[in-house]
Motif scaffolding. Structure first.
Motif, PDB file in Angstrom:
ATOM      1  N   ARG C 135      -3.424  50.869  -3.445  1.00 30.57           N
ATOM      2  CA  ARG C 135      -2.888  51.197  -2.130  1.00 30.57           C
ATOM      3  C   ARG C 135      -1.501  50.623  -1.957  1.00 30.57           C
ATOM      4  NH1 ARG C 135      -5.552  48.598   2.388  1.00 30.57           N
ATOM      5  NH2 ARG C 135      -6.029  46.971   0.879  1.00 30.57           N
ATOM      6  N   ASN C 136      -0.832  51.108  -0.952  1.00 28.82           N
ATOM      7  CA  ASN C 136       0.413  50.451  -0.585  1.00 28.82           C
ATOM      8  C   ASN C 136       0.089  49.194   0.212  1.00 28.82           C
ATOM      9  OD1 ASN C 136       2.053  52.344  -1.768  1.00 28.82           O
ATOM     10  ND2 ASN C 136       1.942  53.666   0.056  1.00 28.82           N
ATOM     11  N   VAL C 137       1.085  48.366   0.421  1.00 31.18           N
ATOM     12  CA  VAL C 137       0.870  47.189   1.255  1.00 31.18           C
ATOM     13  C   VAL C 137       0.642  47.648   2.683  1.00 31.18           C
ATOM     14  CG1 VAL C 137       1.908  45.096   2.131  1.00 31.18           C
ATOM     15  CG2 VAL C 137       2.302  45.769  -0.214  1.00 31.18           C
ATOM     16  N   SER C 138      -0.490  47.205   3.242  1.00 32.81           N
ATOM     17  CA  SER C 138      -0.816  47.646   4.603  1.00 32.81           C
ATOM     18  C   SER C 138      -1.076  46.422   5.471  1.00 32.81           C
ATOM     19  CB  SER C 138      -2.060  48.534   4.553  1.00 32.81           C
ATOM     20  OG  SER C 138      -3.067  47.872   3.847  1.00 32.81           O
ATOM     21  N   PHE C 153      -2.513  41.399   1.351  1.00 33.82           N
ATOM     22  CA  PHE C 153      -2.583  41.647  -0.078  1.00 33.82           C
ATOM     23  C   PHE C 153      -3.108  43.043  -0.314  1.00 33.82           C
ATOM     24  CE2 PHE C 153      -3.094  36.916  -0.651  1.00 33.82           C
ATOM     25  CZ  PHE C 153      -1.888  36.758  -1.295  1.00 33.82           C
ATOM     26  N   THR C 154      -2.769  43.589  -1.467  1.00 37.89           N
ATOM     27  CA  THR C 154      -3.326  44.881  -1.824  1.00 37.89           C
ATOM     28  C   THR C 154      -3.917  44.763  -3.216  1.00 37.89           C
ATOM     29  OG1 THR C 154      -2.869  47.220  -1.891  1.00 37.89           O
ATOM     30  CG2 THR C 154      -1.166  45.767  -2.762  1.00 37.89           C
ATOM     31  N   GLU C 155      -4.518  45.823  -3.722  1.00 32.11           N
ATOM     32  CA  GLU C 155      -5.276  45.688  -4.964  1.00 32.11           C
ATOM     33  C   GLU C 155      -4.378  45.773  -6.195  1.00 32.11           C
ATOM     34  OE1 GLU C 155      -6.092  47.475  -2.439  1.00 32.11           O
ATOM     35  OE2 GLU C 155      -8.189  47.204  -1.905  1.00 32.11           O
ATOM     36  N   VAL C 159       1.990  43.309  -7.141  1.00 31.57           N
ATOM     37  CA  VAL C 159       2.419  43.374  -5.746  1.00 31.57           C
ATOM     38  C   VAL C 159       2.059  42.069  -5.032  1.00 31.57           C
ATOM     39  CG1 VAL C 159       2.114  44.589  -3.588  1.00 31.57           C
ATOM     40  CG2 VAL C 159       2.163  45.858  -5.713  1.00 31.57           C
ATOM     41  N   ASN C 160       0.854  41.592  -5.298  1.00 30.51           N
ATOM     42  CA  ASN C 160       0.413  40.380  -4.610  1.00 30.51           C
ATOM     43  C   ASN C 160       1.275  39.177  -4.966  1.00 30.51           C
ATOM     44  OD1 ASN C 160      -1.562  41.911  -3.562  1.00 30.51           O
ATOM     45  ND2 ASN C 160      -3.261  40.999  -4.704  1.00 30.51           N
TER      46      ASN C 160
END
Lengths: 417, 363, 493
Positions: C135-138, C153-155, C159-160
């Motif tokens: 996913r995008n950062v939400s 955080f996202t999966e 990114v995290n």
């Protein structure tokens, strides 16, 4: 599920189903608000009256019990309170709880008897009866008092007693008479205990002879309202009632006793300049009375100097005398007031010295520091030897005089023009 | 990993305060009034003065023999047999006092709050809670004492604030109660009021630094004596000397008497909550300490495994006395009187022996 | 027995070290077999004729988890066109690695890398071109704040980490990876500040990660259960959060954060009880406002654990404590109720839990219905049917609603379970047993440790700390890091 798990589950649910020893549901209890004590038929037996609050009256459930009485009063014969409660269960459906009791009403007959202290003593043994329960002496039988008492404004009986006593104690016309105080004074064996005096009977003949607050319960001329009157106090010496004091004397006792709090006092007394009118005062005790005792150890003689500082607020001058601005008239008023109150106090002190042989002001506290230990103090014997022979001088001192929010009354002559 | 769970001054302070200051809430006060009447409120102070020299002597010895707790220190000084005899005496008197105390607390709960429940049920609940708490170990006991102490203080402050209106200071006069001699003598005989201070020296080495222990004991002692005297003073001034004599549980009478305004009138349960918590912890500490003493007397390593038998025997002892007043006024009174000379003398004995052996000069 | 299992698995683990066969043809065939190339649709193998050494190169990867553009740009084209000496010169991608065992080859292919075999060489080359879908950062859904960063955080591990690095620009911020799982190898990334973190705690964590003996740990939610000391405890010992700003704050205090590729949350350890009690917003709000919400939360905490139990204890055993007016009101409403009070309380508490559980599981389109049905059944109808008395609705609604003041999901469960324990304890002997249960509860909490840190520290035992436990100080007056972690640098400057 294994057998073991079932067992654990069973063990956990078991206590929910069985009632543990002291567990009792709220609806299985009856809450006693007031307890009445009367003489029974034979010696050593008493009639106990329980006034029980009806929970269904005054609740929001519209249909429930709106036609029922807010309280039920039951009387039963017994030798002490607790056994009487269990006997009462032969016709009261639920367990009788005394925890929320506000007052104990004792008939004058019982109060004047020797047995009173025995009954009350047994009350102090059980934790259910609190030290803050007030002792009321009723002129008639206590059961009658409780039955006749029909407050119209407060549906719930405990609210009535609570507000009634609270307000009456604030104005000082009845003493603070909880069980705790009763035992402290009675067991201290030096002073007099004052209990609240009340009645539902009306004395017709004495009505117009008295002024201001010089009434006993039942004597107050009034119309309408509840027949119950709380006024004055019953004097207890060594756990036995010996006399009554009027509302005014009770006030004086409250003023002179530093262990009692009093909020405000409205009094009226004759106008010194125009004696046909009365002046209305708000009397406030600004600080505790100062009791100075000079004790002569050898002669076992004490001279007591009492200084009572007070404040006055004038609330009504129907005579329209200009006390606010005229210094002379003001001094006259103050002097008159002090004289009157001192005279009344002296009268009360003389009475207690001569008739009662002890004091209702809890003054034995002041003599204590002159003794080294308790045996010496008891040998000194405040209520038999020291107080009756003491030289007592009371001095009221005005600290402040105020005139309410208005300096002067309207000039009545000009208004009438 | 470096130890992160170490005991400090705060924990010692809390432990000692709970051990001693809770005495203000049990029937110790009524025990004292029997012989001193309204002078009982300063008796603890006399007792403290009596016990203080021995206490300091003991501390001095503990400091000299570093890294040894009470029993270990006694063993070094007196050798095997001597230390065993004195240690056993200490253990037995502490054990009996705990049993009687336990019984007294159980009856207070029974009489005041659970009149219909059999005493043994309450004693059993008490035992279960205390046993499982003690099982968590000395450090956890210390932490929990520290966490809960502020709440106990808060509740006693509330009580003092509520009762302050009914205090009549003049009631402390005549100052010497039944007579100066009686009062002094009673104070001297009840030196064992501070028994716990001697007992906790078993934990001397369990602290991060031994200075923490000493500091904690001194602050705790000061605090406890203040608390004791404050409460006794309140009892003496709310109740006249004749009434206090008749009262078995002045603390509970007080909590039953006070009320907040005219709406919430019966608030004794509020105070009872903190009182019960404090008594649970108090007996937890007590059980752990006496088990510890026993274990170190016989060099048993696992204190936790001894908690059950010792706690259980204590439960049995606490069931034996028939009625609470007898227990309080006869057994406990006598026991307190007999342990005082023991407490005063054994540090002196230790000191003399140590001096004779020359141990004190070396360091 | 557990011990023997462990050693055995370790043995097999260490035995598996097969060198790459220099006969590339054979090697490729065996690899294809290993990955079931015929039936495994997204397994790709390509042959490229390499320009610089004029040999064949064989590429292996999963097409579903790599970026195919990147393969063309960074691998195929350079190999076809560029000149150079070695593969290293030609393939200039930053993740270029030379590997020499078959196990590594398998690992790398599984984790989204391209593995290149060159004709006749006993080594393989691997390049990271992974592109896992995520996913995008939400915005954070479960730990929302009014004031403060919104992103969660996202999966995706990358990114995290980038979300954390954005907030801590410190050269000492280290991200190390260790693998867990025997069959499916997953990376667990530890993030910490090297000159703050306590080495012993770090070692402890790494050791426990190494000791995890299972086929697959898919995400941090499962990892938490493998790591914790007491799996049966009612208290959580690892903090689970989906907020990068929260994670960054704890890292700066010397905590360790664990991240995994397939979780939109992280684990923070070691923690204390107070960690769960706090919300990041307490610190983002000003001193007064933050502490005000802490007070509200304390009240919430007290109410949700104790109010039902207190009510049971008072009503059943200590009725003198209840003011008479209230008691008469309760009594009159209870006169028609057919259950004992404790059953009444339990009915309502269980009903509340049921509604809550249903509310989480219900498809979101049906969401509003649960509110209506729940409110109707629990409130009005049950009272009117005389099944429960009105005051119970108030009590259970209070204890249920206030549980939401405890924002942390793990502690929330603790609190709810505790509530039931206390209710039952109060049913036994009123305040006596309730206080006994409370004491044992506190005792148990005090005896816990999270990775060597006492659970109730820094209150008991005491440590020098920023004094941010129940209340907090003004931020500019916080001079220390939490001492119970024994960080290398105590002072915050």
């Amino acid at each position: 599920m294994t057998y073991k798990k079932l067992m654990v589950l069973f063990l956990f649910t078991l206590p929910l189903l069985t009632s543990c020893y002291d567990k009792i549901e709220l609806e299985q209890q009856s809450y006693v608000v007031a307890l009445g004590i009367d003489k029974g038929e034979d010696k050593g037996s008493y009639t106990f009256s329980f006034q029980i609050a009806n929970p269904e009256v005054g609740s929001t459930m519209a249909t429930a019990g709106s036609s029922e009485e807010p309280k039920e009063t039951v009387s039963i014969l017994g030798s002490d309170i607790i056994t009487a409660t269990s006997l009462a269960n032969s016709f009261v459906t639920k367990k009788i709880m005394l925890d929320h009791m506000k007052i104990i009403v004792v008939s004058e007959e019982v109060a004047r008897s020797e047995g009173f202290i025995r009954v009350i003593q047994s009350a102090s043994r059980i934790p259910q009866i609190r030290g803050s329960v007030q002792i009321v002496v009723s002129k008639e039988r206590a059961s009658q008092f409780l039955k006749k008492n029909k407050p119209t404004m407060e549906t719930r009986p405990h609210k009535y007693f609570q507000y009634m006593l609270q307000r009456a104690q604030q104005t000082g016309i009845i003493p603070d008479a909880d069980i705790h105080r009763f035992f402290q004074i009675t067991e201290g064996d030096a002073d007099l205990f004052l209990a609240i005096y009340a009645t539902t009977m009306k004395e017709e003949n004495k009505t117009n002879t008295k002024k201001d607050h010089d009434y006993l319960a039942g004597e107050i001329p009034k119309q309408g309202g509840n027949p119950t009157q709380f006024m004055g106090s019953a004097v207890f010496k060594e756990g036995m009632m010996i006399d009554t004091l009027t509302g005014e004397d009770t006030r004086l006792c409250n003023i002179l006793d530093k262990t009692v709090d009093m909020d405000e006092l409205f009094v009226s007394f004759p106008d010194p300049i125009k004696p046909t009118y009365q002046v209305g005062f708000n009397y406030a005790q600004s600080s505790e009375p100062k009791v100075n005792i000079n004790y002569d150890n050898k002669a076992n003689h004490a001279s007591i100097d009492v200084v009572v500082p007070f404040e006055l607020e004038i609330i009504a001058i129907p005579s329209m005398v200009d006390y606010a601005l005229n210094q002379d008239e003001q001094n006259q008023l103050i002097q008159k007031f002090e004289q009157t109150i001192e005279a009344k106090t002296n009268q009360l002190i003389t009475k207690s010295q001569e008739t009662y042989g002890s004091d209702p002001f809890y003054w034995s506290l002041y003599i204590r520091k002159f003794f080294k230990d308790v045996p010496a103090y008891e040998k000194g014997d405040w209520n038999k030897k020291i107080f009756p022979n003491a030289a007592i001088h009371v001095d009221y001192q005005l600290k402040r005089l105020t005139f309410g929010k208005m300096i002067n009354d309207s000039k009545i002559e000009e208004v009438r023009d | 990993m470096k130890q992160t769970d170490t005991l400090k001054t705060g924990e010692m302070f809390a432990i000692l305060s709970i051990l001693i200051a809770t005495r203000a809430s049990d029937s110790t006060a009524s025990l004292f009034t029997q012989k001193t009447q309204n002078a009982f409120w300063y008796v603890p102070f006399i007792s403290l003065l009596v016990i203080l020299p021995s206490l300091f002597l003991l501390f001095y010895l503990l400091k000299k023999y570093q890294d040894k707790h009470l029993i270990e220190m006694m063993e070094t000084v007196l050798g095997g047999w001597g230390s065993k005899i004195i240690g056993l005496l200490i253990f037995i008197s502490a054990f009996l006092l705990m049993g009687l105390g336990n019984e007294s607390y159980v009856s207070q709960i029974k009489i005041l709050y659970f009149p219909e429940a059999p005493g043994i049920t309450i004693a059993l609940i008490f035992f279960i809670v205390v046993y499982f708490s003690a099982k968590k170990g000395w450090k956890v006991i210390g932490f929990v004492s520290k966490v809960l102490l502020p709440f106990f203080l808060l509740s006693s402050v509330v009580l003092i604030a509520l009762i302050s209106n009914d205090i009549v200071v003049d009631r402390i006069f005549p100052f010497f109660g039944t007579g100066m001699q009686d009062v002094l003598w009673e104070g001297v005989r009840k030196g064992s009021l501070f028994y716990e201070v001697f007992l906790v020296t078993i934990a001397y080495t369990s602290f991060e630094k031994t200075t923490y222990f000493r500091k904690g004991v001194i602050i705790g002692l000061l605090f406890s004596i203040t608390q004791l005297i404050t409460f006794f003073f309140i009892y003496a001034t709310t109740y006249d000397y004749n009434s206090i004599e008749k009262m078995s549980f002045p603390f509970h009478d007080l909590t039953q008497y006070v009320n907040i305004g005219s709406f919430i009138t019966n608030i004794e349960t509020f105070f009872m909550v903190f009182w019960i918590l404090a008594s649970f912890i108090r007996f937890t500490i007590y059980l752990y300490i006496i088990t510890w003493i026993f274990a170190s007397l016989f060099h048993i390593k696992y204190i936790e495994s001894l908690l059950l038998p010792i706690g259980f025997f204590n439960l049995i002892i606490s069931i034996i006395p028939e009625n609470v007043i007898m227990n309080e006024l006869v057994f406990r009174d006598a026991l307190l009187n007999y342990t005082t000379p023991l407490l005063i003398s054994f540090p002196v004995l230790l000191w003399i022996v140590a001096l004779a052996k020359g141990d004190l000069k070396k360091q | 027995m557990i011990q023997s299992k462990k050693t055995r698995s370790k043995k097999t683990n260490s035995n598996k070290k097969t060198a790459i066969n220099p006969n590339t043809k054979e090697q490729i065939e065996s690899l294809k077999q290993l990955f079931s190339a015929e039936i495994n649709k997204d397994f790709c193998h390509r042959t490229v004729f390499v320009n610089f050494n004029k040999k064949n190169a064989y590429l292996f990867y999963y097409s579903s988890i790599v970026n195919s553009d990147k393969i063309e740009q960074a691998i195929v084209r350079p190999l076809l066109e560029h000149d150079g000496e070695t593969y290293e010169n030609v393939l200039t991608n930053e993740s270029f690695k030379i590997i020499d065992t078959l196990e590594q080859v398998i690992d790398h292919i599984n984790s989204g890398k391209v593995v290149i075999f060159s004709e006749g060489e006993a080594v393989a080359y691997s390049l990271d071109v992974a592109q896992f879908q995520h996913r995008n950062v939400s915005p954070s859904a479960n730990e929302s704040v009014v004031r403060g960063p919104q992103e969660a955080f996202t999966e995706s591990l990358h990114v995290n980490i980038s979300l954390i690095r954005k907030q801590i620009r410190d050269k000492q911020l280290i991200t190390t990876a260790s693998t867990v799982g025997k069959r499916s190898k997953q990376d667990v990334t530890l993030i910490y500040i090297a000159d703050l973190v306590n080495k012993e705690v770090l070692q402890d964590v790494e050791e426990r990660l190494r000791d995890i003996n299972t086929d697959n740990v898919r995400n941090v939610e499962l990892l938490e259960q493998f790591l914790e000391e007491r799996p049966y405890s009612i208290f959580p010992s690892i903090y689970y959060t989906e907020r990068p700003d929260n994670a960054a704050a704890y890292i700066e205090d010397g905590h360790i954060v664990l991240l995994m590729d397939s979780s939109s949350a992280c684990l923070i350890l070691p923690v204390t009880f107070f960690t769960f009690f706090q919300s990041p917003e307490d610190r983002y709000s000003r001193f007064m406002f933050g502490n005000f919400s802490r007070i509200v939360r304390i009240i919430g905490f007290y109410l949700t654990t104790m109010i039902s139990a207190t009510y049971v204890a008072l009503a059943n055993y200590h009725s003198e404590m209840i003011p008479l007016d209230l008691m008469l009101a309760i009594t009159s409403s209870r006169e028609r109720v057919p259950f004992p009070l404790i059953i009444e309380v339990l009915i309502m508490e269980v009903a509340f839990e049921l509604i809550r559980e249903a509310g989480i599981r219900i498809p979101s389109a049906l969401g509003p219905t649960i509110g209506i049905v729940g409110a109707l059944i629990l409130g009005q109808a049950a009272v009117e049917a005389n099944i429960i008395s009105p005051i119970i609705v108030i009590v259970s609604a209070l204890s249920g609603l206030t549980s939401f003041a405890i924002s942390d999901v793990s502690l929330n469960y603790t609190v709810r379970i505790t509530r039931f324990m206390f209710i039952i304890a109060a049913g036994f002997m009123g305040m006596l047993t309730l206080m006994g249960a409370l004491l044992l509860w506190i005792m148990y909490a005090a005896s816990l440790k999270s990775f060597g840190v006492p659970y109730l520290s820094p209150v008991a035992p005491t440590f020098r700390s920023p004094k941010d436990t129940i209340f907090r100080k003004a931020i500019r007056n916080e001079h220390f890091r939490p001492g119970q972690l024994r960080p290398k640098d105590m002072r915050k400057k």
